[in-house]
Design a protein around this motif. Structure first.
Motif, short mmCIF file in Angstrom:
data_model
loop_
_atom_site.label_atom_id
_atom_site.label_comp_id
_atom_site.label_asym_id
_atom_site.label_seq_id
_atom_site.Cartn_x
_atom_site.Cartn_y
_atom_site.Cartn_z
N LYS A 1 4.43 -35.33 32.46
CA LYS A 1 3.25 -34.50 32.68
C LYS A 1 2.74 -34.67 34.12
N VAL A 2 2.71 -35.92 34.58
CA VAL A 2 2.28 -36.21 35.96
C VAL A 2 3.18 -35.48 36.96
N ILE A 3 4.50 -35.61 36.75
CA ILE A 3 5.47 -34.97 37.65
C ILE A 3 5.22 -33.46 37.68
N SER A 4 4.95 -32.90 36.50
CA SER A 4 4.74 -31.45 36.42
C SER A 4 3.41 -31.04 37.09
N LEU A 5 2.37 -31.90 36.94
CA LEU A 5 1.08 -31.60 37.57
C LEU A 5 1.18 -31.62 39.09
N ARG A 6 1.98 -32.54 39.62
CA ARG A 6 2.10 -32.67 41.07
C ARG A 6 2.71 -31.43 41.73
N LYS A 7 3.34 -30.59 40.91
CA LYS A 7 3.89 -29.33 41.47
C LYS A 7 2.79 -28.28 41.63
N LYS A 8 1.64 -28.57 41.05
CA LYS A 8 0.50 -27.63 41.17
C LYS A 8 -0.49 -28.10 42.21
N GLN A 9 -1.30 -27.19 42.66
CA GLN A 9 -2.44 -27.55 43.50
C GLN A 9 -3.57 -28.06 42.59
N PRO A 10 -4.39 -29.01 43.10
CA PRO A 10 -5.50 -29.53 42.26
C PRO A 10 -6.36 -28.41 41.69
N HIS A 11 -6.65 -27.38 42.51
CA HIS A 11 -7.55 -26.33 42.01
C HIS A 11 -6.91 -25.49 40.91
N GLU A 12 -5.59 -25.32 40.95
CA GLU A 12 -4.90 -24.60 39.87
C GLU A 12 -5.10 -25.35 38.55
N ARG A 13 -4.81 -26.66 38.63
CA ARG A 13 -4.95 -27.52 37.46
C ARG A 13 -6.40 -27.46 36.92
N GLU A 14 -7.35 -27.51 37.86
CA GLU A 14 -8.77 -27.50 37.50
C GLU A 14 -9.14 -26.21 36.75
N GLU A 15 -8.65 -25.11 37.31
CA GLU A 15 -8.92 -23.80 36.69
C GLU A 15 -8.35 -23.71 35.27
N GLU A 16 -7.10 -24.18 35.13
CA GLU A 16 -6.47 -24.14 33.81
C GLU A 16 -7.24 -24.99 32.80
N GLU A 17 -7.66 -26.18 33.24
CA GLU A 17 -8.42 -27.06 32.36
C GLU A 17 -9.75 -26.42 31.95
N ALA A 18 -10.36 -25.72 32.90
CA ALA A 18 -11.66 -25.08 32.61
C ALA A 18 -11.48 -24.00 31.54
N ILE A 19 -10.44 -23.19 31.69
CA ILE A 19 -10.21 -22.13 30.69
C ILE A 19 -9.85 -22.75 29.34
N LEU A 20 -8.99 -23.77 29.40
CA LEU A 20 -8.60 -24.45 28.15
C LEU A 20 -9.84 -24.96 27.42
N ASP A 21 -10.75 -25.59 28.15
CA ASP A 21 -11.96 -26.14 27.52
C ASP A 21 -12.82 -25.03 26.90
N LEU A 22 -12.90 -23.91 27.59
CA LEU A 22 -13.64 -22.76 27.03
C LEU A 22 -13.04 -22.34 25.70
N TYR A 23 -11.71 -22.22 25.69
CA TYR A 23 -11.04 -21.79 24.46
C TYR A 23 -11.23 -22.80 23.34
N LEU A 24 -11.07 -24.09 23.69
CA LEU A 24 -11.21 -25.13 22.67
C LEU A 24 -12.62 -25.13 22.09
N GLN A 25 -13.60 -24.93 22.97
CA GLN A 25 -14.99 -24.88 22.53
C GLN A 25 -15.22 -23.68 21.61
N ALA A 26 -14.68 -22.53 22.02
CA ALA A 26 -14.83 -21.30 21.23
C ALA A 26 -14.23 -21.49 19.83
N LEU A 27 -13.19 -22.33 19.76
CA LEU A 27 -12.50 -22.54 18.47
C LEU A 27 -13.07 -23.73 17.71
N GLY A 28 -14.14 -24.32 18.25
CA GLY A 28 -14.73 -25.48 17.58
C GLY A 28 -13.85 -26.72 17.65
#
Lengths: 88, 88, 88, 88
Positions: C53-80
């Motif tokens: 997972k770390v190796i795969s994250l390092r291929k992304k820019q920090p802000h890309e990862r941040e954006e994905e996490e933000a959307i993921l959290d929205l979805y998880l929250q929406a789904l309880g």
């Protein structure tokens, strides 16, 4: 009665082949359905990649996910990749 | 001396990550080289799909390939698929 | 001089096959090396899945990862599925 | 009425997730069925690898298969791999 050229039970072989082909056809239909649902979700503004991530997370227990995130954060911190750590 | 936040040996982790990334980069270069050779072969009129088949056959012994072909022909004959049997 | 049975440039074909086989061999060695490094990391107490997972994250820019996490959290929250959200 | 935390249409998201999970479950059942049929065929003395080859050939037209075999034989002959050519 079936003929058995070369000792091959032709009727039995044909039955296996037909069962497999029928199942593969059904599987293809369902795979296409899954693609369609993702496409529909995308059309409704959802992020398909994140949606896949949600589906995959739901197969885990919350505590498993929590543990993995905790280890990941430790590793990212050790590597000076704080910028990659979510949710601060 | 390295710091060990959360008990993670940071230097060791970094070394593993860097070794893996270097190897993955090398692997990517070779994968690209393989694609290039196939593209060059295609540009010289060779059929890439058949070329892949040749490469895969060379990993087998002639008698293995012969045996598999013999069984395949039996099955095709049993299914009335004589038209698919090669080399008559 | 090479013979061309069936119009196939035998020497050229052989050269392509040998180049591909050599590259595939090299690729296999590197793939095995990668497995070995992961095994060594595991032997040193690192979690291989998280390391990937770390190796795969390092291929992304920090802000890309941040954006994905933000959307993921929205979805998880929406789904309880708040229990699945990391780092609170 | 559904709440929309962060602008996410929770009900709609949940519906998509549930449809995908249901379809994936169906797909898994069919995949398992296919494995079972192959296992049953194996238990009846059929060669699973060749059976897969038969299924794959049936998706082609006889003339396609014939053409591919003809090119393959040319290549094998050019490489001095006559021992790999089937059906002599």
């Amino acid at each position: 009665m079936s003929s058995d050229p070369g000792g091959v039970a032709a009727d039995q072989l044909r039955a296996f082949v037909e069962r497999i082909e029928r199942l593969e056809e059904e599987k293809k239909v369902i795979s296409d359905d899954i693609k369609d649902v993702y496409a529909e979700a995308k059309g409704n503004g959802f992020d398909v990649k994140i949606l896949r991530k949600v589906i995959s997370l739901r197969k885990k227990q919350p505590h498993e996910r929590e543990e993995e995130e905790a280890i990941l954060d430790l590793y990212l911190q050790a590597l000076g990749m704080q910028g990659y750590i979510g949710n601060e």
